[in-house]
Design a protein around this motif. Structure first.
Motif, short mmCIF file in Angstrom:
data_model
loop_
_atom_site.label_atom_id
_atom_site.label_comp_id
_atom_site.label_asym_id
_atom_site.label_seq_id
_atom_site.Cartn_x
_atom_site.Cartn_y
_atom_site.Cartn_z
N GLY A 150 0.79 -1.24 0.00
CA GLY A 150 0.00 0.00 0.00
C GLY A 150 0.81 1.28 0.00
N ALA A 151 2.12 1.22 -0.27
CA ALA A 151 2.93 2.43 -0.33
C ALA A 151 2.47 3.31 -1.50
CB ALA A 151 4.41 2.08 -0.48
N LEU A 152 2.56 4.62 -1.32
CA LEU A 152 2.10 5.57 -2.34
C LEU A 152 3.18 5.81 -3.39
CD1 LEU A 152 0.37 8.21 -0.01
CD2 LEU A 152 -0.68 6.29 -1.21
N ASN A 153 2.73 6.16 -4.61
CA ASN A 153 3.61 6.62 -5.69
C ASN A 153 4.58 5.56 -6.20
OD1 ASN A 153 2.45 9.24 -5.45
ND2 ASN A 153 3.83 9.64 -3.72
N VAL A 154 4.33 4.30 -5.88
CA VAL A 154 5.25 3.25 -6.35
C VAL A 154 5.16 3.12 -7.87
CG1 VAL A 154 5.88 0.82 -6.17
CG2 VAL A 154 5.00 2.02 -4.16
N ASP A 155 3.95 3.31 -8.43
CA ASP A 155 3.79 3.15 -9.87
C ASP A 155 4.69 4.10 -10.66
OD1 ASP A 155 2.02 1.06 -9.81
OD2 ASP A 155 0.24 2.35 -9.76
N GLU A 156 4.93 5.30 -10.14
CA GLU A 156 5.78 6.26 -10.82
C GLU A 156 7.20 5.74 -10.92
OE1 GLU A 156 5.53 10.16 -9.14
OE2 GLU A 156 3.35 10.06 -8.95
N ASN A 157 7.68 5.11 -9.84
CA ASN A 157 9.05 4.57 -9.87
C ASN A 157 9.13 3.30 -10.72
OD1 ASN A 157 10.60 6.44 -8.41
ND2 ASN A 157 9.79 5.66 -6.47
N LEU A 158 8.05 2.54 -10.77
CA LEU A 158 8.04 1.37 -11.64
C LEU A 158 8.10 1.79 -13.11
CD1 LEU A 158 5.46 -0.99 -9.88
CD2 LEU A 158 7.84 -1.55 -10.43
N LYS A 159 7.38 2.87 -13.47
CA LYS A 159 7.45 3.39 -14.83
C LYS A 159 8.87 3.85 -15.15
CE LYS A 159 2.64 4.93 -15.08
NZ LYS A 159 1.75 6.12 -15.14
N LEU A 160 9.46 4.55 -14.18
CA LEU A 160 10.84 5.03 -14.38
C LEU A 160 11.79 3.85 -14.54
CD1 LEU A 160 12.67 7.54 -14.39
CD2 LEU A 160 12.91 7.30 -11.92
N LEU A 161 11.56 2.81 -13.76
CA LEU A 161 12.39 1.62 -13.83
C LEU A 161 12.25 0.96 -15.21
CD1 LEU A 161 14.21 -0.37 -12.15
CD2 LEU A 161 12.11 -1.62 -11.64
N ASN A 162 11.02 0.86 -15.71
CA ASN A 162 10.78 0.26 -17.02
C ASN A 162 11.41 1.07 -18.14
OD1 ASN A 162 9.35 -1.90 -15.97
ND2 ASN A 162 7.40 -0.77 -15.99
#
Length: 292
Positions: A280-292
């Motif tokens: 449930g951590a916030l803003n993880v999707d943004e870092n996953l996109k950056l990682l991809n």
């Protein structure tokens, strides 16, 4: 609520409970206790709630006699300190440990004694009473015992003291000043309020976060914030020091993912990000996109 604590080695004549303030190193050791108490007592922001004195004796005499020595020496020390600092007797509490076997064990563990392992076995034997342990070491390993008696036993006769006190709450402006002089008086919440008066990433903001982690080394949030401050400055080694003490929350996993990504370990970063997202951590999707 705060505590100041220390250890004093007060010398008493053999088998006596009378305290002589000028005896051997007693002036220096007594001064340690008095200074600690007065430092808190004379601070306008604090109120002493309790002073505890815990006396310890060494194991070379019968256990019952050592119990008498440890208790009454601690009470004698309490009476002396109480009169000197002019505080109510009710503020003080006294406790005692007849023989400091834990302290002795630590000495043995860190030693090069010839019979170190055998002596540790005797110390750890829960089936033996304390007098039997002492005599068995003395009779079986006399040379080692003589060394212990001369070099370690004096340090096992000590008085541990704790000054517990209450610190009044501070406004944010007061807390900013206290942060520069006596940060140990601030609560973690007060430190975070001070941090919010600075822009994240500035030296002032980062300094508050570092101080919070230093004052509250076991607090996971304080360590997590300090890790983030270090990451802002790309200090990866410094961030790792704090993140190792930040627990396993979803936010901690998120920060570990950022650290792994900055270190170039993309697979590790992805694993941490996935765990963080599941938690449930916030803003993880943004870092996953950056990682991809």
């Amino acid at each position: 609520e705060r505590r100041e604590e220390g250890r004093a080695f007060i010398d008493f004549p053999v088998d006596k409970i009378t305290l002589y303030p000028d005896y051997r190193e007693n002036p220096r050791e007594l001064n340690k206790i008095i200074q600690t108490i007065n430092l808190v007592k004379n601070d306008k922001n604090t109120t002493i709630t309790n002073i505890s004195i815990h006396g310890f004796a060494s194991p070379e005499s019968p256990y019952e006699h050592n119990a008498w020595l440890a208790e009454n020496r601690a009470r004698t020390l309490k009476d002396y300190v109480c009169n000197l600092v002019h505080l109510e007797d009710s503020i003080f509490t006294v406790d005692f440990t007849p023989e400091d076997w834990e302290g002795l064990r630590e000495f043995v563990v860190n030693s090069n004694l010839k019979n170190r392992t055998a002596i540790l076995s005797i110390i750890d034997d829960k089936g033996l009473d304390f007098d039997v342990k002492d005599w068995r070491i003395k009779l079986t390993y006399g040379e080692d015992y003589s060394f212990m008696l001369s070099n370690w036993y004096p340090a096992l006769r000590h008085s541990d003291y704790v000054v517990a006190y209450h610190v009044r709450p501070f406004s944010v402006e007061e807390a900013k000043e206290i942060m520069r002089t006596k940060p140990q008086q601030l609560s973690l919440e007060e430190m975070f309020l001070v941090a919010q008066t600075y822009k994240p990433g500035t030296p002032e903001f980062n300094d508050v976060m570092e101080t919070a982690a230093r004052m509250f080394p076991n607090d996971q949030t304080a360590n997590l914030n300090a890790a983030c401050a270090r990451l802002e400055n790309r200090d990866l080694n410094g961030a790792k020091f704090y993140i190792d003490r930040a627990g396993d929350s979803a936010d901690a996993m998120h920060v570990r993912g950022v650290l792994a990504m900055l270190e170039g370990d993309m697979e590790q970063a992805r694993r941490f990000f996935e765990k963080a997202k599941q938690g449930g951590a916030l803003n993880v999707d943004e870092n996953l996109k950056l990682l991809n």
